[in-house]
Design a protein around this motif. Structure first.
Motif, short mmCIF file in Angstrom:
data_model
loop_
_atom_site.label_atom_id
_atom_site.label_comp_id
_atom_site.label_asym_id
_atom_site.label_seq_id
_atom_site.Cartn_x
_atom_site.Cartn_y
_atom_site.Cartn_z
N LYS A 146 0.83 -1.21 0.00
CA LYS A 146 0.00 0.00 0.00
C LYS A 146 0.86 1.26 0.00
N LYS A 147 1.91 1.28 0.83
CA LYS A 147 2.78 2.45 0.89
C LYS A 147 3.45 2.71 -0.46
N LEU A 148 3.78 1.64 -1.17
CA LEU A 148 4.46 1.79 -2.46
C LEU A 148 3.49 1.82 -3.63
N LYS A 149 2.18 1.79 -3.30
CA LYS A 149 1.14 1.80 -4.34
C LYS A 149 1.32 0.61 -5.29
N MET A 150 1.53 -0.55 -4.69
CA MET A 150 1.68 -1.80 -5.45
C MET A 150 0.64 -2.82 -5.02
N GLU A 151 -0.58 -2.37 -4.76
CA GLU A 151 -1.63 -3.27 -4.28
C GLU A 151 -1.90 -4.42 -5.24
N SER A 152 -1.60 -4.22 -6.52
CA SER A 152 -1.92 -5.24 -7.52
C SER A 152 -1.09 -6.51 -7.37
N VAL A 153 -0.02 -6.49 -6.56
CA VAL A 153 0.82 -7.67 -6.42
C VAL A 153 0.36 -8.56 -5.26
N ALA A 154 -0.81 -8.29 -4.70
CA ALA A 154 -1.22 -8.98 -3.48
C ALA A 154 -1.53 -10.45 -3.70
N ALA A 155 -1.72 -10.91 -4.94
CA ALA A 155 -1.99 -12.33 -5.18
C ALA A 155 -0.70 -13.13 -5.05
N GLY A 156 -0.86 -14.42 -4.73
CA GLY A 156 0.30 -15.30 -4.66
C GLY A 156 0.77 -15.53 -3.25
N SER A 157 1.80 -16.38 -3.13
CA SER A 157 2.34 -16.70 -1.82
C SER A 157 3.10 -15.50 -1.27
N LEU A 158 3.41 -15.57 0.02
CA LEU A 158 4.13 -14.47 0.67
C LEU A 158 5.48 -14.20 0.02
N PRO A 159 6.32 -15.22 -0.23
CA PRO A 159 7.60 -14.92 -0.90
C PRO A 159 7.41 -14.33 -2.29
N GLU A 160 6.39 -14.80 -3.02
CA GLU A 160 6.15 -14.27 -4.36
C GLU A 160 5.73 -12.81 -4.31
N ARG A 161 4.98 -12.44 -3.29
CA ARG A 161 4.59 -11.04 -3.13
C ARG A 161 5.80 -10.15 -2.86
N VAL A 162 6.68 -10.64 -1.97
CA VAL A 162 7.91 -9.86 -1.68
C VAL A 162 8.76 -9.74 -2.94
N TYR A 163 8.90 -10.84 -3.67
CA TYR A 163 9.67 -10.81 -4.92
C TYR A 163 9.05 -9.84 -5.92
N SER A 164 7.73 -9.83 -6.01
CA SER A 164 7.05 -8.95 -6.94
C SER A 164 7.28 -7.48 -6.59
N ILE A 165 7.30 -7.17 -5.28
CA ILE A 165 7.61 -5.79 -4.86
C ILE A 165 9.01 -5.40 -5.33
#
Length: 425
Positions: free
Chosen positions: A223-242
């Motif tokens: 949310k802080k980085l305005k990247m809400e669209s990456v919320a799908a997927g596993s936790l590591p995949e979300r971090v990687y997507s950020i």
């Protein structure tokens, strides 16, 4: 007193240091039993323990090894690894309280001098030594004087926090250089004077499963980085997507386009290569210099102040960008799995580097244990190698100790792991 870039010698107050050791142990680390697990009190950092370190695993044999290096007739420079900001000094203070209670500790001038005169007096009374960037000679001289009195001096040889608890970064030479200076002075009056560089490592491990609070923190970062669209997927995949999205911004700024299917590591290297060429051109350095030497040249160029303000700003921004991009190091790509602890480190690093607001105090995802070990100290009085060779020895001993902790915890089932999306064969 008061100026952020002026060194003021610490004025240690033994009574205050003793009281603050107890306060740190309860308020900053362990929390208050009976309240730290009880709603709503466990939402208050001071009752829960700000750093939420429930247990300190510091074997007696390791304490004795470190204690034997401290005291009169010898000078000791204690060098812990640096995996987490804020928690660093809280754990370091507990370590020195057991082996050298009046040890001095190095800290950034922004903490010691930059929080007002009253806080400056408080930190100086706690025996903190302010590191003044580009002008550390006074701090080094004071450190040698203090070490010669038989009190330890603690400083982090990795420099700034990297948020990588399993990896020891290349070490800076300050502790070894001050140790050699102390040895020369000590031997002037005592031919048997001893000087030690005593490495210490600590590894933080969650006590239970913290996936849900980590997911909440990940959502906060998105949310802080305005990247809400990456919320799908596993936790590591979300971090990687950020991180992948943030790297895309750097690619765009460099005029680069990521190749289809390119790994994070290869994309990162292309960005660093382009930034390095731009920085080398700006400071008139050879374009084939490695980045570490190029950054040293740029710091020297900035100190000389020969260019106008706009050009200095440009060079400073290029250097800072290189350092920021480099902070996801090769260690992130090395293993096929990633632990909850490593995910937490990624999130803290992102918050520190990219998010405004509450970036520095860690606010961990759950209760943790600090596993502390003391590798074999380096006896400078019996060492005849170069400073660079001494640093290599120290780093090897520290990395071996960290890796041993990780191996022991893995064997005991102490980590929760996932497939690592950063992994690069």
């Amino acid at each position: 007193m008061g100026r952020i870039d002026v060194f003021v010698a610490p004025r240690p107050n033994p009574a205050l240091i003793k009281v603050m050791t107890i306060v740190n142990r309860i308020v900053m680390l362990r929390g208050v039993p009976g309240f730290r697990d009880l709603l709503p009190f466990n939402r208050l950092a001071g009752l829960r323990g700000v750093a939420n370190i429930r247990h300190i695993d510091f074997p007696v044999a390791d304490q004795q090894k470190l204690h034997a290096c401290c005291g009169e007739g010898q000078a000791t420079f204690i060098t812990p690894n640096h995996p987490e900001f804020f928690t660093d000094w809280m754990i370091d203070k507990q370590i020195v309280s057991r082996v050298s209670p009046l040890a001095a500790s190095w800290a950034t001038h922004g903490v010691v001098n930059g929080l007002g005169r009253l806080m400056q007096k408080f930190w100086l009374a706690n025996n903190l030594i302010a590191q003044i960037p580009g002008n550390s000679e006074a701090a080094k001289a004071h450190s040698v004087d203090w070490a010669l009195k038989g009190h330890g001096v603690l400083l982090h040889p990795e420099g700034s926090v990297g948020w990588h608890g399993n990896h020891v970064a290349p070490l800076l030479p300050g502790a070894v250089e001050m140790g050699l200076a102390a040895l020369k002075r000590g031997r002037e009056t005592n031919k048997d004077f001893k000087v030690w560089v005593a490495p210490v490592v600590w590894k933080l491990a969650f006590i239970g499963n913290v996936e849900r609070p980590l997911a909440r923190e990940c959502a906060y970062v998105e949310k802080k980085l305005k990247m809400e669209s990456v919320a799908a997927g596993s936790l590591p995949e979300r971090v990687y997507s950020i991180y992948s999205g943030l790297l895309s911004l750097d690619e765009q700024a460099c005029g680069l386009t990521a190749e289809a299917g390119a790994s994070f590591a290869s994309r990162q290297q292309r960005v660093l290569a382009e930034l390095g060429l731009r920085l080398a051109d700006a400071v008139a350095a050879e374009p084939d210099l490695d980045l570490a030497e190029l950054l040293r040249r740029s710091r020297r160029w900035l100190r000389e102040g020969k260019a106008d303000a706009d050009e200095q700003k440009r060079v400073r921004k290029l250097a800072e960008t290189i350092q920021r991009v480099q902070r996801v190091g090769s260690w992130a790509f090395a293993n096929q799995t990633i632990t909850q602890e490593e995910i937490a480190e990624h999130l803290k690093r992102i918050r520190n580097d990219y998010c405004k607001g509450n970036r520095f105090i860690p606010q961990p995802a759950g209760p943790r244990c600090a596993h502390i070990r003391v590798p074999e100290p380096l006896a400078l009085h019996a060492y005849d190698g170069s400073v660079e060779e001494a640093l290599a020895v120290l780093r090897s001993r520290m990395q071996e100790a960290v890796s041993r902790i990780v191996t022991e915890l893995e064997a005991a089932g102490g980590f929760i792991s996932y497939p690592n999306p950063f992994y690069h064969r």
